[in-house]
Design a protein around this motif. Structure first.
Motif, PDB file in Angstrom:
ATOM      1  N   PRO A 135       0.820  -1.221   0.000  1.00  0.00           N
ATOM      2  CA  PRO A 135       0.000   0.000   0.000  1.00  0.00           C
ATOM      3  C   PRO A 135       0.852   1.267   0.000  1.00  0.00           C
ATOM      4  O   PRO A 135       2.003   1.265   0.437  1.00  0.00           O
ATOM      5  CB  PRO A 135      -0.820  -0.130   1.283  1.00  0.00           C
ATOM      6  CG  PRO A 135      -0.794  -1.587   1.617  1.00  0.00           C
ATOM      7  CD  PRO A 135       0.538  -2.087   1.156  1.00  0.00           C
ATOM      8  N   SER A 163       0.444   5.463   1.054  1.00  0.00           N
ATOM      9  CA  SER A 163      -0.407   6.444   1.723  1.00  0.00           C
ATOM     10  C   SER A 163       0.125   7.855   1.528  1.00  0.00           C
ATOM     11  O   SER A 163       1.339   8.066   1.390  1.00  0.00           O
ATOM     12  CB  SER A 163      -0.493   6.135   3.222  1.00  0.00           C
ATOM     13  OG  SER A 163      -1.063   4.867   3.455  1.00  0.00           O
ATOM     14  N   LYS A 169      -5.643  11.082   5.762  1.00  0.00           N
ATOM     15  CA  LYS A 169      -4.720  10.182   5.059  1.00  0.00           C
ATOM     16  C   LYS A 169      -5.503   9.342   4.062  1.00  0.00           C
ATOM     17  O   LYS A 169      -6.600   8.868   4.351  1.00  0.00           O
ATOM     18  CB  LYS A 169      -3.992   9.285   6.061  1.00  0.00           C
ATOM     19  CG  LYS A 169      -2.847   8.474   5.446  1.00  0.00           C
ATOM     20  CD  LYS A 169      -2.153   7.636   6.507  1.00  0.00           C
ATOM     21  CE  LYS A 169      -1.364   8.490   7.482  1.00  0.00           C
ATOM     22  NZ  LYS A 169      -0.175   9.104   6.837  1.00  0.00           N
ATOM     23  N   THR A 184      -5.033   5.996   1.324  1.00  0.00           N
ATOM     24  CA  THR A 184      -4.170   4.849   1.068  1.00  0.00           C
ATOM     25  C   THR A 184      -4.644   4.109  -0.180  1.00  0.00           C
ATOM     26  O   THR A 184      -5.824   3.735  -0.285  1.00  0.00           O
ATOM     27  CB  THR A 184      -4.161   3.885   2.263  1.00  0.00           C
ATOM     28  OG1 THR A 184      -3.703   4.583   3.428  1.00  0.00           O
ATOM     29  CG2 THR A 184      -3.246   2.698   1.987  1.00  0.00           C
TER      30      THR A 184
END
Length: 665
Positions: free
Chosen positions: A620, A622, A652, A654
């Protein structure tokens, strides 16, 4: 200087004709007499047909008349008379409808081989003889009411590149006129799996323009042998101003190819799709045997200092667009296609061989017909043309040609890997070092303020407006995207290949350039790894329509990207200053992640503060964003721009591995 020009010209013509003096000794090609009236070589009426040929170096010119388009002897030979400005004229005062003709030119006592001329607008089978007909009789019913689909601006364009045969030749396509112009007039066609094919497929996908690979009369397919397997892309021009016969249902009847081409254009227009024609004015299939060379030897081609033919096309010759009559020829030819066939755009093969002034003249002439006619091309040549580089329509000079666009090989290579190394992947398979190429493509090759840092190693900008850049991952030339992914990620599973495919096209459709799709890419078509399939059989080139059911997930994703782009002007701002004002790249500490925001709601968009993350890592990625609630429209390889995919609140965002995240407020 004039002495040197005369020496070179004499050497060149001596090589052609085996003599020591140039025919009708002109000091240089620039001294040839020219004319400004329309370039019509054959004008028909029931009471008589007028013939005209521009042949300033000829001593004599004859018109030969035939009853057959390919075989048999001439039934009449009619001498032509000099008519000033390098032209020759004659008239035959009888009804010649249905007959065929050629011109034959005598230079320095030698009769050259026959030619249908350079401006033939109808030809017999295989294009060896011009055809005499009334063009008005080739108009299909309703042609006078045909209109171009609405287009607000070039930034609204979404292009789909297609080869006639590839698109419809599959026996399971459900299409009756497979491989023909008429294939694109059939509606209600489906594959055996029940998936839409043909023109309904294009409407379902949502593209705005079809780019047809060369559809003028080309030389490499024998129209008398269509029962035998033959294939070519068509980049081997023979007669520039009449449709190719092998895509018609009857290449022997001159009216048929013309009428069926018009039927195709009208059907696409009725489906809301504009038509772009691939034009190849930079070279001809052959040289000494070409219509150009059999009419005015030497004039239409550039020469090297030793008098041999220059070869910037790598096809044996390169045309001399800077010469007055070649420029006139190109301008009149594209205008003819725009007027007679209602063509909506032109893609120029090896556009870098042509001079800037000619491309500007073409843009100006088409603007008078319809300023929404789109022009783009390959901003390069196969090798260095015999003309100053700073005067050529090369990619680096695109900013000097308003209203003319070029392909971005930087963006393409940054996404899928270099043209020069088939085994080398790039951003979408997680290979580091290509982020700035992707950012460059997102900004449509503009000198975006955030990309001016010399440490970023950003490619040199070459556009003045975003609509001057074509955004793409593959086209007919070189590997299609699926083959390239299979080669550069040989261990990838089908799921991973689909993820790479989606990520690459997300970059293309969120770029501020004009998006371009190669036919079949939307259903992950492959060509069995063949890179240059210009004459490969149907087994390599044909679209396998069963693939639409197999790769429906990829199709629906691409369809969603197109719908999103069309509905939200923030993804195609269409103006350099708006891009500088609204498009902001977000700081990313990781490689293989490109993130950007389109701040505010530009051009009245209903979405605000659109944020896009392109994550090609296997983990991932972010980014920090202002605190708020964000509506998700693309996530984890799924897209739904109409209803969305939920929301996220916080500071945030992601993106999942090997995927894109698109949100808005």
């Amino acid at each position: 200087m004039k002495t040197k020009k005369l020496l070179l010209f004499t050497l060149f013509t001596s090589a052609l004709f085996g003599c020591g003096t140039a025919p009708k000794e002109y000091e240089s090609f620039e001294d040839y007499p020219t004319f400004t009236q329309p370039w019509d070589e054959m004008t028909y009426s029931e009471t008589g047909t007028d013939f005209m040929l521009w042949a300033p170096t000829a001593e004599e010119v004859n018109v030969k008349l035939y009853t057959d388009g390919l075989t048999g002897n001439a039934i009449q030979t009619v001498p032509m008379k000099e008519a000033g400005n390098g032209s020759w004229r004659t008239s035959v005062t009888e009804d010649l409808k249905g007959k065929f003709y050629t011109f034959q030119i005598k230079i320095n006592g030698k009769w050259l081989d026959e030619t249908p001329g350079v401006m033939a607008k109808a030809v017999g089978v295989n294009g060896k003889r011009g055809a005499i007909l009334n063009l008005d009789t080739t108009d299909p019913e309703g042609w006078s009411q045909d209109v171009r689909p609405a287009l607000k601006g070039f930034d609204d364009i979404i292009i789909y590149e297609m080869h006639h045969r590839d698109f419809s030749i599959d026996s399971l396509s459900g299409i009756k006129n497979r491989g023909k112009y008429l294939a694109l007039t059939e509606t209600g066609t489906t594959s055996k799996e029940g998936q839409k094919t043909g023109i309904d497929h294009l409407k379902e996908l949502g593209i705005t323009h079809v780019h047809l690979l060369p559809s003028y009369d080309y030389a490499s397919v024998d129209e008398t042998q269509l029962d035998k397997p033959q294939y070519n892309w068509g980049y081997d021009p023979q007669n520039y101003n009449t449709p190719e016969g092998s895509y018609s249902t009857d290449p022997y009847t001159p009216e048929t190819r013309i009428r069926e081409f018009k039927q195709m254009v009208m059907a696409l227009h009725q489906a809301g799709i504009r038509v772009i024609m691939d034009v190849v004015y930079n070279h001809t299939f052959n040289t000494e045997e070409s219509n150009f060379e059999r009419t005015v030897p030497g004039y239409f081609y550039r020469q090297n200092p030793d008098g041999t033919f220059a070869n910037g096309s790598a096809c044996g010759n390169e045309t001399a667009s800077e010469r007055e009559m070649m420029r006139k020829y190109m301008v009149e030819s594209v205008c003819y296609w725009a007027n007679e066939y209602h063509i909506d755009g032109f893609r120029f093969d090896l556009m870098g061989i042509h001079d800037i002034t000619t491309m500007e003249a073409i843009r100006s002439a088409l603007d008078k017909i319809d300023p929404t006619i789109y022009i783009y091309g390959e901003g390069w040549a196969a090798s260095s043309p015999a003309y100053p580089a700073d005067s050529l329509a090369m990619k680096a000079n695109t900013y000097r040609m308003p209203g003319v666009a070029a392909f971005s090989d930087e963006f393409r290579d940054g996404l899928r890997g270099s043209w020069n190394n088939d085994l080398e992947g790039a951003f979408v398979i997680g290979r580091p070092g290509h982020d700035t190429q992707v950012m460059f493509g997102i900004t449509a090759a503009l000198p975006h303020p955030q990309l001016k840092d010399s440490t970023l190693n950003t490619p040199a900008s070459w556009t003045a407006q975003p609509t001057q850049m074509l955004s793409y991952t593959s086209c007919h030339d070189d590997h299609c995207i699926t083959d390239r992914l299979k080669i550069t990620a040989p261990k990838a599973t089908d799921k991973e290949l689909t993820a790479y495919h989606k990520l690459a096209h997300t970059a293309v459709f969120t770029s501020q350039g004009v998006p371009f799709i190669f036919t079949g890419d939307e259903i992950m078509r492959d060509k069995k790894g063949v890179r240059n399939s210009y004459n490969s059989p149907d087994s390599i080139n044909a679209i396998n329509w069963a693939g639409k059911a197999i790769h429906r997930e990829a199709f629906d994703y691409l369809k969603g990207l197109i719908a999103m782009r069309k509905a939200h002007p923030a993804f195609h701002l269409g103006d350099t200053e708006l891009i500088y004002k609204h498009l902001e790249f977000l700081d990313m500490e990781d490689n293989n992640v490109v993130a950007f925001r389109i701040n505010g709601a530009p051009n009245g968009d209903t979405w605000k503060n659109i944020t896009v993350i392109l994550n090609s890592k296997n983990e991932p990625a972010s980014i920090d964003v202002p605190q708020g609630t964000y509506q998700i429209v693309c996530k984890d390889g799924k897209i739904n721009p109409e209803k969305g995919l939920g929301s996220v609140t916080g500071n945030k965002l992601t993106a999942a591995p090997r995927s894109a995240l698109i949100v808005h407020q």
